[in-house]
Design an enzyme around this catalytic site. Structure first.
Site, PDB file in Angstrom:
ATOM      1  N   ARG A   1     -10.723   0.003  15.159  1.00 21.79           N
ATOM      2  CA  ARG A   1     -10.781   0.750  14.061  1.00 21.79           C
ATOM      3  C   ARG A   1     -11.781   0.133  12.969  1.00 21.79           C
ATOM      4  O   ARG A   1     -12.785   0.754  12.924  1.00 21.79           O
ATOM      5  CB  ARG A   1      -9.332   0.792  13.438  1.00 21.79           C
ATOM      6  CG  ARG A   1      -9.054   1.958  12.506  1.00 21.79           C
ATOM      7  CD  ARG A   1      -7.536   2.193  12.103  1.00 21.79           C
ATOM      8  NE  ARG A   1      -7.106   0.902  11.449  1.00 21.79           N
ATOM      9  CZ  ARG A   1      -6.059   0.621  10.985  1.00 21.79           C
ATOM     10  NH1 ARG A   1      -5.167   1.436  11.177  1.00 21.79           N
ATOM     11  NH2 ARG A   1      -5.631  -0.718  10.644  1.00 21.79           N
TER      12      ARG A   1
ATOM     13  N   TYR B   1      17.050  29.947   6.741  1.00 22.91           N
ATOM     14  CA  TYR B   1      15.838  30.595   7.590  1.00 22.91           C
ATOM     15  C   TYR B   1      16.198  30.721   8.839  1.00 22.91           C
ATOM     16  O   TYR B   1      16.293  29.745   9.618  1.00 22.91           O
ATOM     17  CB  TYR B   1      14.755  29.692   7.014  1.00 22.91           C
ATOM     18  CG  TYR B   1      14.445  29.719   5.407  1.00 22.91           C
ATOM     19  CD1 TYR B   1      14.040  30.895   4.873  1.00 22.91           C
ATOM     20  CD2 TYR B   1      14.476  28.617   4.671  1.00 22.91           C
ATOM     21  CE1 TYR B   1      13.674  30.990   3.307  1.00 22.91           C
ATOM     22  CE2 TYR B   1      14.140  28.752   3.322  1.00 22.91           C
ATOM     23  CZ  TYR B   1      13.818  30.141   2.733  1.00 22.91           C
ATOM     24  OH  TYR B   1      13.389  29.964   1.465  1.00 22.91           O
TER      25      TYR B   1
ATOM     26  N   MET C   1      13.042  23.851   1.493  1.00 22.80           N
ATOM     27  CA  MET C   1      12.234  22.829   0.621  1.00 22.80           C
ATOM     28  C   MET C   1      13.118  22.239  -0.237  1.00 22.80           C
ATOM     29  O   MET C   1      12.606  21.003  -0.404  1.00 22.80           O
ATOM     30  CB  MET C   1      11.060  23.912  -0.035  1.00 22.80           C
ATOM     31  CG  MET C   1      10.168  23.203  -0.897  1.00 22.80           C
ATOM     32  SD  MET C   1       8.963  24.230  -1.739  1.00 22.80           S
ATOM     33  CE  MET C   1       7.976  24.964  -0.426  1.00 22.80           C
TER      34      MET C   1
ATOM     35  N   LYS D   1       0.886  -1.244   0.110  1.00 20.74           N
ATOM     36  CA  LYS D   1       0.101  -0.109  -0.158  1.00 20.74           C
ATOM     37  C   LYS D   1       0.805   1.187  -0.080  1.00 20.74           C
ATOM     38  O   LYS D   1       1.756   1.136   0.532  1.00 20.74           O
ATOM     39  CB  LYS D   1      -0.768  -0.147   1.408  1.00 20.74           C
ATOM     40  CG  LYS D   1      -0.382   0.083   2.562  1.00 20.74           C
ATOM     41  CD  LYS D   1      -0.944  -0.246   3.734  1.00 20.74           C
ATOM     42  CE  LYS D   1      -0.405  -0.128   4.927  1.00 20.74           C
ATOM     43  NZ  LYS D   1      -0.975  -0.512   6.236  1.00 20.74           N
TER      44      LYS D   1
HETATM   45  C1  PLP Z   1      -0.461  -1.855   6.750  1.00 16.15           C
HETATM   46  C2  PLP Z   1      -1.126  -2.949   7.322  1.00 16.15           C
HETATM   47  C3  PLP Z   1      -0.267  -4.028   7.614  1.00 16.15           C
HETATM   48  C4  PLP Z   1       1.224  -4.320   7.423  1.00 16.15           C
HETATM   49  O1  PLP Z   1       1.803  -3.299   8.758  1.00 16.15           O
HETATM   50  P1  PLP Z   1       3.340  -3.330   8.807  1.00 16.15           P
HETATM   51  O2  PLP Z   1       3.388  -2.759  10.123  1.00 16.15           O
HETATM   52  O3  PLP Z   1       4.022  -2.593   7.908  1.00 16.15           O
HETATM   53  O4  PLP Z   1       4.086  -4.691   8.657  1.00 16.15           O
HETATM   54  C5  PLP Z   1      -0.777  -5.254   7.780  1.00 16.15           C
HETATM   55  N1  PLP Z   1      -2.191  -5.413   7.972  1.00 16.15           N
HETATM   56  C6  PLP Z   1      -2.941  -4.261   7.637  1.00 16.15           C
HETATM   57  C7  PLP Z   1      -4.472  -4.340   7.957  1.00 16.15           C
HETATM   58  C8  PLP Z   1      -2.271  -3.044   7.233  1.00 16.15           C
HETATM   59  O5  PLP Z   1      -3.275  -2.035   7.381  1.00 16.15           O
END
Ligand code: PLP
Length: 374
Positions: free
Chosen positions: A147, A271, A319, A49
């Protein structure tokens, strides 16, 4: 000084591009994933992701496709990017779909959707009643993170409801651990016990662990593991850990010294004039800044590697640039290679001094080109 400035310009124009880049070491990614696979008792999904935590989802998917049992992403858009790149192995949508209009695409591209709350389940039922299509789903149960996920008391009924849909394959029940990175936190054991209890009568696969769960909670490794962070070479633990500490960093954020100048004592740099020279000081300007993902509020003294030597940050990060104190460096020069994180400087350590996480620093990397090393 004018000559030196010219030299710097040459060093940069020789490459015809801004020298900031993220080096992505795909061999390290594969080695880390293999380690995850060894720990996992069942199958292993590589979590890609957020553009593979800033590493580039398509390139990472291609590097892992022959060793992963599937991939996990956060949205249909992220999944389609992989499908369009020719990835045909299973892809799990970790949050399912956000609107029932996505269900056509999910079915068409054979994506596996998480179903995590009552409304999503009702939308699947409605879709199957109007446009029946084969689809594989994972049911998520909330065991304490609060969640996403069905209430434990509703899980069995939801599972039964899925069984009644002839084209739906209810493949797996998953949950997510909220504190697995804290190895002494009792909540994890409570979550595991609750999960075992609620999945007891359910004939399906299970999935519990992220990186921290996989590395730190051997009792939770059954079923599908879902490692993310550890694949990218970062330990999820703030303390030393014998296995997590063998992971190899995948991303090296790099640039070059683009200009140098010598200043007398008492001069303020950058800055706000945050850094004031205490002696005759050699300042190096690096072509990278917070718009590339380097933390803007990194304090003076934050280490940066210049041609193999650790040099302290001096002045506020801009930046597009940042400034270093090169006075104690044995041979600084324009065009000298700079590493902001990856090898000697761990992204986890840098995150800590900046009150953020390695996750956030990696995901924030942008604008820089990525260079992949096989
Ligand atoms: C992002 C995610 C993971 C991976 O988590 P890490 O801590 O990066 O290993 C696993 N399960 C779910 C549901 C996630 O959202």
């Amino acid at each position: 000084m004018a000559d030196q400035a010219k030299l710097c310009a040459n060093a940069i124009w020789a490459e015809l591009m801004r020298p900031a880049y993220a080096q992505i070491d795909l061999a390290a990614l594969r080695a880390n994933f293999r380690l995850a696979k060894q720990l996992s008792v069942g199958q292993t999904l590589a979590v890609l992701k957020a553009d593979a935590y800033g590493h580039g989802a398509v390139a990472c998917a291609r590097a892992l496709v022959d060793i992963a049992d599937g991939f996990a992403v956060a949205s249909v858009e992220e999944a389609l990017e992989l499908r369009q790149a020719g990835i045909t192995i299973p892809i799990l949508l970790l949050e399912g779909f956000f609107h029932p209009s996505e269900l056509d695409e999910i079915a068409h591209h054979q994506l596996t959707s998480v179903v995590a709350y009552t409304q999503q389940l009702a939308q699947i039922v409605a879709f199957q009643n109007t446009r029946p299509r084969p689809m594989s789903v994972w049911l998520k149960v909330d065991t304490g993170m609060h969640r996403l996920g069905f209430d434990p008391s509703d899980l069995y009924q939801a599972w039964q409801q899925l069984q009644q849909l002839p084209l739906i394959t209810a493949q797996c029940v998953m949950t997510h651990l909220s504190c697995a990175d804290e190895l002494d936190n009792p909540l994890t054991e409570q979550q595991l016990q609750l999960f075992r209890r609620v999945t007891h009568g359910i004939r399906g696969q299970v999935s519990v662990v992220n990186s921290a769960g996989l590395l730190g909670w051997p009792d939770a490794r059954d079923g599908w593991a879902r490692p993310g962070l550890m694949m990218y070479g970062i330990s999820p633990f703030s303390r030393q850990h014998p296995v997590a500490d063998t992971l190899r960093p995948v991303m090296h954020l790099r640039s070059q010294i683009m200009a140098m100048r010598e200043l007398p004592a008492g001069e303020a740099i950058g800055y706000g004039g945050r850094f004031v020279t205490q002696r005759t000081t050699k300042i190096g300007v690096v072509a990278i800044g917070y718009a590339d993902g380097y933390p803007q509020h990194a304090p003076d003294g934050t280490p940066v590697m210049v041609n193999g030597h650790r040099c302290p940050l001096a002045g506020r990060v801009s930046m597009d640039m940042l400034t270093l104190d090169l006075t104690d460096h044995p041979n600084p020069y324009c065009g000298a290679p700079v590493e902001l994180w990856g090898g000697s400087i761990s992204v986890a350590q840098l995150a800590k001094t900046n009150q953020t996480s390695a996750y956030e620093l990696l995901c924030r990397v942008k604008r820089v080109t990525r260079r992949y090393f096989p």
